[in-house]
Motif scaffolding. Structure first.
Motif, mmCIF file in Angstrom:
data_model
loop_
_atom_site.group_PDB
_atom_site.id
_atom_site.type_symbol
_atom_site.label_atom_id
_atom_site.label_comp_id
_atom_site.label_asym_id
_atom_site.label_seq_id
_atom_site.Cartn_x
_atom_site.Cartn_y
_atom_site.Cartn_z
ATOM 1 N N ALA A 66 0.814 -1.217 0.000
ATOM 2 C CA ALA A 66 0.000 0.000 0.000
ATOM 3 C C ALA A 66 0.848 1.267 0.000
ATOM 4 O O ALA A 66 0.333 2.351 -0.299
ATOM 5 C CB ALA A 66 -0.927 0.008 1.219
ATOM 6 N N ASN A 67 2.148 1.137 0.325
ATOM 7 C CA ASN A 67 3.036 2.300 0.457
ATOM 8 C C ASN A 67 4.398 2.030 -0.163
ATOM 9 O O ASN A 67 5.416 2.021 0.543
ATOM 10 C CB ASN A 67 3.229 2.650 1.943
ATOM 11 C CG ASN A 67 1.935 2.906 2.652
ATOM 12 O OD1 ASN A 67 1.413 4.004 2.602
ATOM 13 N ND2 ASN A 67 1.396 1.892 3.315
ATOM 14 N N PRO A 68 4.478 1.794 -1.471
ATOM 15 C CA PRO A 68 5.776 1.518 -2.072
ATOM 16 C C PRO A 68 6.743 2.671 -1.808
ATOM 17 O O PRO A 68 6.355 3.836 -1.866
ATOM 18 C CB PRO A 68 5.488 1.396 -3.568
ATOM 19 C CG PRO A 68 4.016 1.392 -3.724
ATOM 20 C CD PRO A 68 3.403 1.852 -2.457
ATOM 21 N N GLY A 69 7.979 2.318 -1.460
ATOM 22 C CA GLY A 69 8.975 3.339 -1.180
ATOM 23 C C GLY A 69 9.091 3.683 0.295
ATOM 24 O O GLY A 69 9.934 4.483 0.689
ATOM 25 N N PRO A 103 17.704 1.843 -3.072
ATOM 26 C CA PRO A 103 18.213 3.092 -2.487
ATOM 27 C C PRO A 103 17.092 4.138 -2.457
ATOM 28 O O PRO A 103 16.348 4.286 -3.430
ATOM 29 C CB PRO A 103 19.323 3.515 -3.445
ATOM 30 C CG PRO A 103 19.659 2.298 -4.230
ATOM 31 C CD PRO A 103 18.430 1.451 -4.268
ATOM 32 N N SER A 104 16.983 4.828 -1.349
ATOM 33 C CA SER A 104 15.960 5.860 -1.229
ATOM 34 C C SER A 104 16.326 7.048 -2.106
ATOM 35 O O SER A 104 17.470 7.487 -2.101
ATOM 36 C CB SER A 104 15.846 6.326 0.227
ATOM 37 O OG SER A 104 15.031 7.468 0.302
ATOM 38 N N PRO A 105 15.368 7.582 -2.846
ATOM 39 C CA PRO A 105 15.666 8.747 -3.681
ATOM 40 C C PRO A 105 15.877 10.024 -2.858
ATOM 41 O O PRO A 105 16.442 10.992 -3.357
ATOM 42 C CB PRO A 105 14.435 8.871 -4.578
ATOM 43 C CG PRO A 105 13.348 8.137 -3.871
ATOM 44 C CD PRO A 105 14.005 7.096 -3.019
ATOM 45 N N THR A 106 15.466 9.995 -1.580
ATOM 46 C CA THR A 106 15.561 11.214 -0.771
ATOM 47 C C THR A 106 16.606 11.143 0.341
ATOM 48 O O THR A 106 16.989 12.171 0.881
ATOM 49 C CB THR A 106 14.194 11.540 -0.132
ATOM 50 O OG1 THR A 106 13.785 10.422 0.667
ATOM 51 C CG2 THR A 106 13.148 11.837 -1.184
ATOM 52 N N ASP A 107 17.045 9.928 0.708
ATOM 53 C CA ASP A 107 17.987 9.793 1.820
ATOM 54 C C ASP A 107 18.895 8.594 1.558
ATOM 55 O O ASP A 107 18.447 7.445 1.614
ATOM 56 C CB ASP A 107 17.207 9.609 3.127
ATOM 57 C CG ASP A 107 18.090 9.559 4.361
ATOM 58 O OD1 ASP A 107 19.331 9.464 4.229
ATOM 59 O OD2 ASP A 107 17.530 9.594 5.470
ATOM 60 N N ARG A 108 20.167 8.857 1.318
ATOM 61 C CA ARG A 108 21.096 7.772 0.979
ATOM 62 C C ARG A 108 21.300 6.785 2.127
ATOM 63 O O ARG A 108 21.792 5.695 1.924
ATOM 64 C CB ARG A 108 22.455 8.347 0.572
ATOM 65 C CG ARG A 108 22.397 9.090 -0.736
ATOM 66 C CD ARG A 108 23.734 9.524 -1.201
ATOM 67 N NE ARG A 108 24.561 10.026 -0.079
ATOM 68 C CZ ARG A 108 25.748 10.533 -0.206
ATOM 69 N NH1 ARG A 108 26.293 10.634 -1.387
ATOM 70 N NH2 ARG A 108 26.419 10.973 0.838
ATOM 71 N N ARG A 109 20.915 7.165 3.338
ATOM 72 C CA ARG A 109 21.111 6.279 4.487
ATOM 73 C C ARG A 109 19.985 5.257 4.642
ATOM 74 O O ARG A 109 20.082 4.348 5.453
ATOM 75 C CB ARG A 109 21.203 7.097 5.778
ATOM 76 C CG ARG A 109 22.384 8.045 5.814
ATOM 77 C CD ARG A 109 22.228 9.025 6.951
ATOM 78 N NE ARG A 109 21.033 9.841 6.702
ATOM 79 C CZ ARG A 109 20.457 10.626 7.575
ATOM 80 N NH1 ARG A 109 20.928 10.729 8.791
ATOM 81 N NH2 ARG A 109 19.399 11.331 7.262
ATOM 82 N N THR A 110 18.904 5.389 3.905
ATOM 83 C CA THR A 110 17.764 4.485 4.067
ATOM 84 C C THR A 110 17.467 3.746 2.771
ATOM 85 O O THR A 110 17.992 4.072 1.708
ATOM 86 C CB THR A 110 16.495 5.254 4.498
ATOM 87 O OG1 THR A 110 16.122 6.148 3.455
ATOM 88 C CG2 THR A 110 16.714 6.013 5.790
ATOM 89 N N HIS A 111 16.601 2.757 2.917
ATOM 90 C CA HIS A 111 16.146 1.981 1.765
ATOM 91 C C HIS A 111 14.664 2.248 1.533
ATOM 92 O O HIS A 111 13.909 2.450 2.480
ATOM 93 C CB HIS A 111 16.326 0.480 2.016
ATOM 94 C CG HIS A 111 17.740 0.057 2.101
ATOM 95 N ND1 HIS A 111 18.390 -0.122 3.298
ATOM 96 C CD2 HIS A 111 18.645 -0.217 1.136
ATOM 97 C CE1 HIS A 111 19.624 -0.498 3.074
ATOM 98 N NE2 HIS A 111 19.815 -0.559 1.767
ATOM 99 N N ALA A 112 14.282 2.206 0.285
ATOM 100 C CA ALA A 112 12.876 2.291 -0.078
ATOM 101 C C ALA A 112 12.401 0.853 -0.311
ATOM 102 O O ALA A 112 12.990 0.125 -1.110
ATOM 103 C CB ALA A 112 12.707 3.128 -1.343
ATOM 104 N N LEU A 113 11.366 0.453 0.398
ATOM 105 C CA LEU A 113 10.869 -0.919 0.302
ATOM 106 C C LEU A 113 9.794 -1.022 -0.767
ATOM 107 O O LEU A 113 8.970 -0.133 -0.919
ATOM 108 C CB LEU A 113 10.293 -1.357 1.647
ATOM 109 C CG LEU A 113 11.256 -1.320 2.826
ATOM 110 C CD1 LEU A 113 10.501 -1.546 4.129
ATOM 111 C CD2 LEU A 113 12.353 -2.352 2.644
#
Length: 159
Positions: A66-69, A103-113
Motif C-alpha cells: 500500500a506504500n511503495p517506497g 536506495p531511497s531517492p531522498t535519503d542515501r542512508r535508508t532503503h525504499a521498500l
C-alpha cells in the motif's frame, strides 16, 4: 491439623470435560481480549500456512504494497515492530523474492521498500486467504458485532 474439605466433583460439559470456574477472569477485559486474540491468531496462522506466510509477514507485505517506497524505520514504527526483528523479517522476505530494498531517492542512508512481482502475487493470494479468515470471524460474531468490535478496537490502532 485441619482437614481440607472434600473435593466436590466439577460439572462436565457435553464432551465430558470438567467445567472449571474462571471466577473474576471472565470480567477482565485483558483476559477476554487475550483469549479472543489466541483464537483469531491460531485460525489466521492455519489459514496462511498454505502459502508459508506468518501473520506479521502478511502485515509487512500489506503495508509495503500500500506504500511503495516506505522506509524500514517508517514501517517498523507504523506496525510497532522492533527494528532488529523487522530487518530479520525483511531479509527473509527478500530471500524468498517477495520484497526488495532500493536506495531511497531522498535519503542515501535508508532503503525504499517495495514488493517484487512475486511479492505482489503472494500478497493477492494472502489477501484472498485473509478474506476467508475474516468471513469466519464474521460467522462467529455476526456482521454487526464484528463491525462494532472493530470500531471499538481502533482506539488501540490509531496513531
Amino acid at each position: 491439623m485441619t482437614e481440607s474439605p472434600a473435593a466436590v466433583p466439577l460439572p462436565r460439559d457435553r464432551k465430558n470435560r470438567r467445567i472449571v470456574d474462571l471466577d473474576v477472569l471472565t470480567s477482565h477485559l485483558g483476559y477476554s481480549l487475550r483469549r479472543a486474540q489466541v483464537w483469531v491468531f491460531q485460525d489466521f496462522i492455519r489459514t496462511l500456512s498454505v502459502i508459508d506466510l506468518r501473520p506479521a509477514q502478511y502485515s509487512v507485505l500489506v503495508v509495503i504494497g500500500a506504500n511503495p517506497g516506505l522506509s524500514q524505520a517508517e514501517l517498523a514504527d507504523r506496525l510497532a515492530i522492533e527494528r532488529a526483528r523487522l530487518v530479520h523479517m525483511l531479509d527473509h522476505l527478500q530471500r524468498r523474492g517477495l520484497t526488495e530494498r532500493l536506495p531511497s531517492p531522498t535519503d542515501r542512508r535508508t532503503h525504499a521498500l517495495q514488493l517484487t512481482r512475486e511479492g505482489q502475487k503472494m500478497l493477492r493470494r494472502a489477501k484472498a486467504l485473509a478474506a476467508r479468515h475474516e468471513a469466519r470471524l464474521t460467522e462467529k460474531l455476526g456482521p454487526d458485532a464484528r463491525a462494532q468490535v472493530l470500531e471499538l478496537l481502533q482506539v488501540f490502532v490509531r496513531k
